[in-house]
Enzyme design. Structure first.
Site, PDB file in Angstrom:
ATOM      1  N   GLY A  90     -65.185 -16.032 -37.059  1.00  0.00           N
ATOM      2  CA  GLY A  90     -65.407 -15.427 -35.781  1.00  0.00           C
ATOM      3  C   GLY A  90     -64.865 -16.270 -34.815  1.00  0.00           C
ATOM      4  N   LEU A  91     -64.155 -17.169 -34.967  1.00  0.00           N
ATOM      5  CA  LEU A  91     -63.478 -17.743 -33.709  1.00  0.00           C
ATOM      6  C   LEU A  91     -62.408 -16.983 -32.944  1.00  0.00           C
ATOM      7  CD1 LEU A  91     -63.349 -21.320 -34.922  1.00  0.00           C
ATOM      8  CD2 LEU A  91     -65.052 -20.421 -33.334  1.00  0.00           C
ATOM      9  N   GLY A  92     -62.053 -15.808 -33.218  1.00  0.00           N
ATOM     10  CA  GLY A  92     -61.137 -14.938 -32.479  1.00  0.00           C
ATOM     11  C   GLY A  92     -59.663 -15.006 -32.943  1.00  0.00           C
ATOM     12  N   SER A  93     -59.465 -14.997 -34.374  1.00  0.00           N
ATOM     13  CA  SER A  93     -57.947 -15.255 -34.918  1.00  0.00           C
ATOM     14  C   SER A  93     -57.352 -14.008 -34.770  1.00  0.00           C
ATOM     15  CB  SER A  93     -58.218 -15.295 -36.529  1.00  0.00           C
ATOM     16  OG  SER A  93     -58.802 -14.526 -37.076  1.00  0.00           O
ATOM     17  N   SER A  94     -57.898 -12.734 -34.698  1.00  0.00           N
ATOM     18  CA  SER A  94     -56.965 -11.691 -34.425  1.00  0.00           C
ATOM     19  C   SER A  94     -56.616 -11.675 -32.680  1.00  0.00           C
ATOM     20  CB  SER A  94     -57.842 -10.296 -34.452  1.00  0.00           C
ATOM     21  OG  SER A  94     -58.347 -10.374 -35.858  1.00  0.00           O
ATOM     22  N   ALA A  96     -56.303 -14.323 -31.001  1.00  0.00           N
ATOM     23  CA  ALA A  96     -55.500 -15.549 -30.923  1.00  0.00           C
ATOM     24  C   ALA A  96     -53.892 -14.952 -31.558  1.00  0.00           C
ATOM     25  CB  ALA A  96     -55.884 -16.588 -31.654  1.00  0.00           C
ATOM     26  N   ASP A 137     -61.799 -12.255 -25.687  1.00  0.00           N
ATOM     27  CA  ASP A 137     -61.372 -12.986 -26.687  1.00  0.00           C
ATOM     28  C   ASP A 137     -59.711 -13.217 -26.456  1.00  0.00           C
ATOM     29  OD1 ASP A 137     -61.151 -10.316 -27.229  1.00  0.00           O
ATOM     30  OD2 ASP A 137     -61.887 -10.720 -29.280  1.00  0.00           O
TER      31      ASP A 137
END
Ligand code: MEV
Length: 305
Positions: A90-94, A96, A137
């Site tokens: 849930g670190l915002g890969s999409s 990023a 994000d």
């Protein structure tokens, strides 16, 4: 120029989740795990994608399609990615990967897009694919560092943060952000006054946290994290696992702790002094969490080569 590599960072929401979807402010920090996107001009009839580990290609494909449409580009491209963080945390890969793809194509086609333009296009693409989201994000991936952010990029301001020592624990459960946001949306419709009251309280916490960050007032920041988490619990978005990890982090000496993101799963964060970091990390692990080693306040989208 026929080949470029651009990277963008992941993020952690420090304060204000959920309320930010309803127009209130939040505070987000970029983390030093990045996604690299390589873009190359190629001959042929189709764009080409080599993105191992990217579960949902639609963010990359959607970005290529949308950017080419906006800038009237017919040239075919090959996109390749590599990432230094798991998509599960849930670190915002999409966001990023979307931001890095916009950045890479902007560079490849010499579009000279400003950071604001990269944010606006990325947010539009993310919103069209996800259906919900405040855009914090995407802003974090573009501008990096630590941001005071208001819904849809109405305000994006950098907060000067001297140091921020955190322990981050992954709950082992991937949060379904869309479902959690929609569920809260239904409750909001039924119980507007009560939920709005909580959002207003969260917004006040965000304002105080912004000051505490600027003044390096970590005791105050810890207390504010606890208050923010209590309100998130009352909103029904926490989970037993997250609550246990948070309680145990506090018992082990964290100055404050809360869930980070949509809730239900993903990560919790604990504010710790350097001396307490080891003890708190152990407590989070014992409570069933996986401690993720990331540093906050990282740089936003950047050209790698
Ligand atoms: C999810 O990471 C954070 C939420 O506030 C949703 C959003 O702001 O897009 C729940």
């Amino acid at each position: 120029m026929n080949r470029v590599v651009v990277s963008a960072p992941g993020k952690l929401l420090l304060f204000g989740e959920h309320a930010v979807v309803y127009g209130y402010p939040s505070i987000v920090t970029a983390v030093d795990r990045r996604i690299n996107v390589e873009a190359v001009k190629i001959e042929g009839k189709l764009d080409h994608y080599n993105c191992p580990g990217v579960k949902d290609l639609s963010f990359i494909q959607g970005t290529v399609k949308q950017l080419k449409k906006v800038y009237k580009i017919s040239q075919k491209v090959a996109i390749a990615t590599n990432s230094s963080f798991s998509q599960n945390y849930g670190l915002g890969s999409s966001s990023a990967v979307t931001v890095a793809t916009v950045g890479a194509l902007s560079q490849l086609f010499k579009l000279k897009m400003s950071k604001r333009e990269i944010f606006d296009l990325s947010y539009k693409i993310i919103l069209s694919l996800q259906g919900v989201g405040s855009g914090f994000d995407a802003a974090s991936a573009v501008f990096g560092k630590t941001l005071y952010y208001v819904y849809a990029g109405k305000v994006i301001e950098s907060i000067k943060v001297k140091s921020l020592s955190l322990v981050i624990g992954y709950s082992g459960i991937k949060a379904d952000t869309k479902t959690i946001v929609k569920k809260l949306g239904q409750r909001y419709k039924q119980n507007r006054i009560e939920i709005e009251e909580k959002f207003i309280k969260i917004a006040k916490i965000v304002e105080k946290a912004r000051k505490a960050l600027i003044n390096n007032n970590y005791n105050e920041l810890g207390l504010l994290m606890n208050q923010n988490h209590k309100l998130l619990k009352e909103l029904g978005v926490s989970s037993d696992r997250l609550d246990t990890m948070i309680e145990d982090a506090l018992k082990a000496g964290a100055s404050g702790a809360k869930l980070s993101g949509a809730g239900g799963g993903d990560c919790m964060i604990a504010l710790v002094s350097e001396e307490k970091k080891k003890l708190v990390s152990e407590a989070v692990s014992k409570a069933g969490g996986t401690v993720i080693k990331v540093n906050p306040n990282a740089q936003g989208v950047r050209i790698e080569s």
